[in-house]
Design an enzyme around this catalytic site. Structure first.
Site, PDB file in Angstrom:
ATOM      1  N   SER A   1       0.818  -1.214   0.000  1.00  0.00           N
ATOM      2  CA  SER A   1       0.000   0.000   0.000  1.00  0.00           C
ATOM      3  C   SER A   1       0.852   1.265   0.000  1.00  0.00           C
ATOM      4  CB  SER A   1      -0.927   0.026   1.217  1.00  0.00           C
ATOM      5  OG  SER A   1      -1.865  -1.020   1.175  1.00  0.00           O
TER       6      SER A   1
ATOM      7  N   GLY B   1      -4.256  -1.818  -0.858  1.00  0.00           N
ATOM      8  CA  GLY B   1      -3.407  -1.496  -1.989  1.00  0.00           C
ATOM      9  C   GLY B   1      -3.240   0.001  -2.150  1.00  0.00           C
TER      10      GLY B   1
ATOM     11  N   GLY C   1      -2.846   3.773  -4.359  1.00  0.00           N
ATOM     12  CA  GLY C   1      -3.501   4.473  -5.460  1.00  0.00           C
ATOM     13  C   GLY C   1      -4.835   5.084  -5.098  1.00  0.00           C
TER      14      GLY C   1
ATOM     15  N   CYS D   1      -9.412  -1.845   3.526  1.00  0.00           N
ATOM     16  CA  CYS D   1      -8.632  -0.691   3.092  1.00  0.00           C
ATOM     17  C   CYS D   1      -9.045  -0.259   1.681  1.00  0.00           C
ATOM     18  CB  CYS D   1      -7.139  -0.999   3.187  1.00  0.00           C
ATOM     19  SG  CYS D   1      -6.115   0.483   3.210  1.00  0.00           S
ATOM     20  N   PHE D   2      -8.214  -0.483   0.663  1.00  0.00           N
ATOM     21  CA  PHE D   2      -8.583  -0.147  -0.706  1.00  0.00           C
ATOM     22  C   PHE D   2      -9.852  -0.887  -1.105  1.00  0.00           C
ATOM     23  CE2 PHE D   2      -7.316   0.116  -5.367  1.00  0.00           C
ATOM     24  CZ  PHE D   2      -7.440   1.497  -5.439  1.00  0.00           C
TER      25      PHE D   2
ATOM     26  N   GLN E   1     -12.856   1.065  -0.040  1.00  0.00           N
ATOM     27  CA  GLN E   1     -13.148   2.187  -0.936  1.00  0.00           C
ATOM     28  C   GLN E   1     -13.790   1.705  -2.232  1.00  0.00           C
ATOM     29  OE1 GLN E   1      -9.210   3.872  -1.281  1.00  0.00           O
ATOM     30  NE2 GLN E   1      -9.027   3.987   0.947  1.00  0.00           N
TER      31      GLN E   1
ATOM     32  N   ASN F   1      -3.531   2.374   6.992  1.00  0.00           N
ATOM     33  CA  ASN F   1      -2.620   2.870   5.965  1.00  0.00           C
ATOM     34  C   ASN F   1      -3.457   3.278   4.769  1.00  0.00           C
ATOM     35  OD1 ASN F   1      -0.748   3.438   4.063  1.00  0.00           O
ATOM     36  ND2 ASN F   1       0.047   1.366   3.854  1.00  0.00           N
TER      37      ASN F   1
ATOM     38  N   GLY G   1      -4.922   6.929   2.320  1.00  0.00           N
ATOM     39  CA  GLY G   1      -4.982   8.360   2.069  1.00  0.00           C
ATOM     40  C   GLY G   1      -6.289   8.802   1.455  1.00  0.00           C
ATOM     41  N   PHE G   2      -7.212   7.843   1.219  1.00  0.00           N
ATOM     42  CA  PHE G   2      -8.522   8.138   0.648  1.00  0.00           C
ATOM     43  C   PHE G   2      -9.603   7.552   1.547  1.00  0.00           C
ATOM     44  CE2 PHE G   2      -5.511   8.289  -2.776  1.00  0.00           C
ATOM     45  CZ  PHE G   2      -5.939   9.324  -3.598  1.00  0.00           C
TER      46      PHE G   2
ATOM     47  N   HIS H   1      -6.853  -2.378   8.868  1.00  0.00           N
ATOM     48  CA  HIS H   1      -6.173  -3.648   8.607  1.00  0.00           C
ATOM     49  C   HIS H   1      -6.385  -4.628   9.763  1.00  0.00           C
ATOM     50  CE1 HIS H   1      -3.467  -2.470   5.126  1.00  0.00           C
ATOM     51  NE2 HIS H   1      -4.040  -1.332   5.457  1.00  0.00           N
TER      52      HIS H   1
ATOM     53  N   GLU I   1      -5.645  -7.696   9.891  1.00  0.00           N
ATOM     54  CA  GLU I   1      -4.533  -8.649  10.044  1.00  0.00           C
ATOM     55  C   GLU I   1      -3.439  -8.083  10.946  1.00  0.00           C
ATOM     56  OE1 GLU I   1      -2.876  -5.796   7.375  1.00  0.00           O
ATOM     57  OE2 GLU I   1      -4.852  -6.724   7.439  1.00  0.00           O
TER      58      GLU I   1
END
Length: 384
Positions: free
Chosen positions: A52, A234, A236, A262-263, A266, A304, A306-307, A354, A356
């Site tokens: 990530s 991940g 991006g 996480c990603f 989103q 972790n 940023g979006f 996360h 995990e």
């Protein structure tokens, strides 16, 4: 001579012209990326090997880094992914019986340009005020590049917003990890930057874990006869991952149970018809308080990202894309950010953090059990 005693110069340059002069650490040369800070006081090896962080120059707010070295047991992926590394005081010696090499050697081996000996607290406060921004580390001979040229190089680097980095971190071919407890069935994991601890946790819940390339099709997912689908963390911008959103809509249309982290959270939001946006400086660390609305329990969690997803925090709402009722299941208590989504009419949920948490804490590990229970209940209903 211990390489940490060297005096080769290095400079951190931010896109607003801010400069911090320090010492070279890791590989020498130039690296560019989004400068972000991570607040974890432990687990730097897990941080460095978390996909990530691709495209990001990571600053560790903990002042002393590297004392336990690096080992062959704890990496979360096949390499170090950060674009660059910023620390204040790297340890001069490695003091752990599990260490196989020093952090400095590992950074050099993977070509990661770093800087040490700067006021990381000052940089962190600046980013918290001004927001995450592009930066560059220029070390060794590159430190002597004209300052105006350095700023220009930084300003020409791509913004994180709008970037799709999934292809850079995903596996090229499917990889299978067999269940390590009573088998439930095949689990399709879309590798957007998955961590090894996630795979291990899913296998421990009875899934044969099929880690699939990020460009897999819905027909290729169906071909493994999955009992469920999982989207990983991940790097991006989720708004730049339209293909992954359309793939997920196919999964939801097939009524396959879904869990995303996480990603993946989103992308579930976007598949349901919600928007996403970039946070000012993101959440990165292992001490983030999150409220589980279903239990009222506050969990300390690893983050972790940023979006984030745009959604109403209270009550139920209808999915704009026609997937029934949805609710925000978890809320970040520092800034009231959406930290989880739960679909009420289809078997799908996700969290922004996360569970995990290889470096800890483990408050949220129960979410893997919740996923297993949802899949088992879905199979029982399907076979009834």
């Amino acid at each position: 001579m211990n390489p940490l005693f060297h005096t080769e110069p290095a400079v951190l340059v931010l896109e607003d012209g801010t400069r911090h002069v320090g010492r070279a650490y890791g590989a020498r040369g130039t690296t560019l990326g989004e400068v972000v800070f991570a607040t974890g006081m432990t687990g730097y090896q897990e941080t460095l090997t978390d996909p990530s962080y691709a495209g990001q120059i990571v600053l560790q707010t903990a002042p002393h880094i590297g004392n336990t070295g690096m080992n062959d047991e704890d990496p979360e992926s096949r390499r170090i992914w950060v674009a660059g590394y910023i620390v204040r005081d790297p340890s001069r010696v490695v003091s752990n019986w599990r260490a196989d090499e020093s952090l400095d050697d590992a950074l050099s081996r993977d070509g990661i340009v770093g800087i040490s000996g700067i006021d990381t607290r000052s940089v962190t406060r600046h980013i918290r005020s001004a927001g995450s921004m592009r930066g560059g580390i220029f070390s060794g001979d590159a430190a002597a590049i004209d300052p105006e040229v350095q700023v220009r190089l930084v300003s020409e680097a791509p913004q994180m917003a709008g970037q799709n980095l999934s292809a850079a971190v995903s596996v090229a071919a499917a990889q299978v990890t067999r269940a390590t407890s009573d088998r439930i069935g095949n689990l399709a994991v879309l590798d957007l930057g998955v961590k090894q601890a996630t795979v291990d946790n899913l296998a421990a819940r009875g899934f044969d874990v099929h880690v699939l390339p990020q460009d897999v099709t819905i027909d290729q997912i169906r071909a493994i006869d999955p009992v469920a689908v999982f989207y990983s963390n991940g790097p991006g911008d989720p708004a730049a991952s339209g293909d992954h959103v359309e793939l997920l809509r196919g999964v939801l249309d097939d009524q396959l149970p879904f869990f995303g982290i996480c990603f993946g959270n989103q992308l579930l939001g976007r598949a349901l018809g919600l928007g996403t946006y970039k946070l000012p400086f993101g959440h990165r660390g292992i001490n983030q308080p999150v409220l589980d609305k279903s239990t009222g329990r506050v969990e300390i969690t690893a983050h972790n990202h940023g979006f984030a997803v745009e959604a109403p925090l209270d009550g139920e709402f209808d999915s704009p894309n026609g997937y029934g009722r949805v609710e925000v299941s978890h809320i970040g208590l520092n800034d009231r950010v959406v930290e989880g989504l739960r679909a009420l009419d289809i078997p799908a949920f996700s969290v922004q953090y996360h569970p995990e948490a290889a470096a800890g804490p483990h408050d949220a590990n129960y979410l893997f059990d919740r996923f297993r229970d949802m899949v088992v209940a879905h199979l029982e209903k399907k076979n009834a």
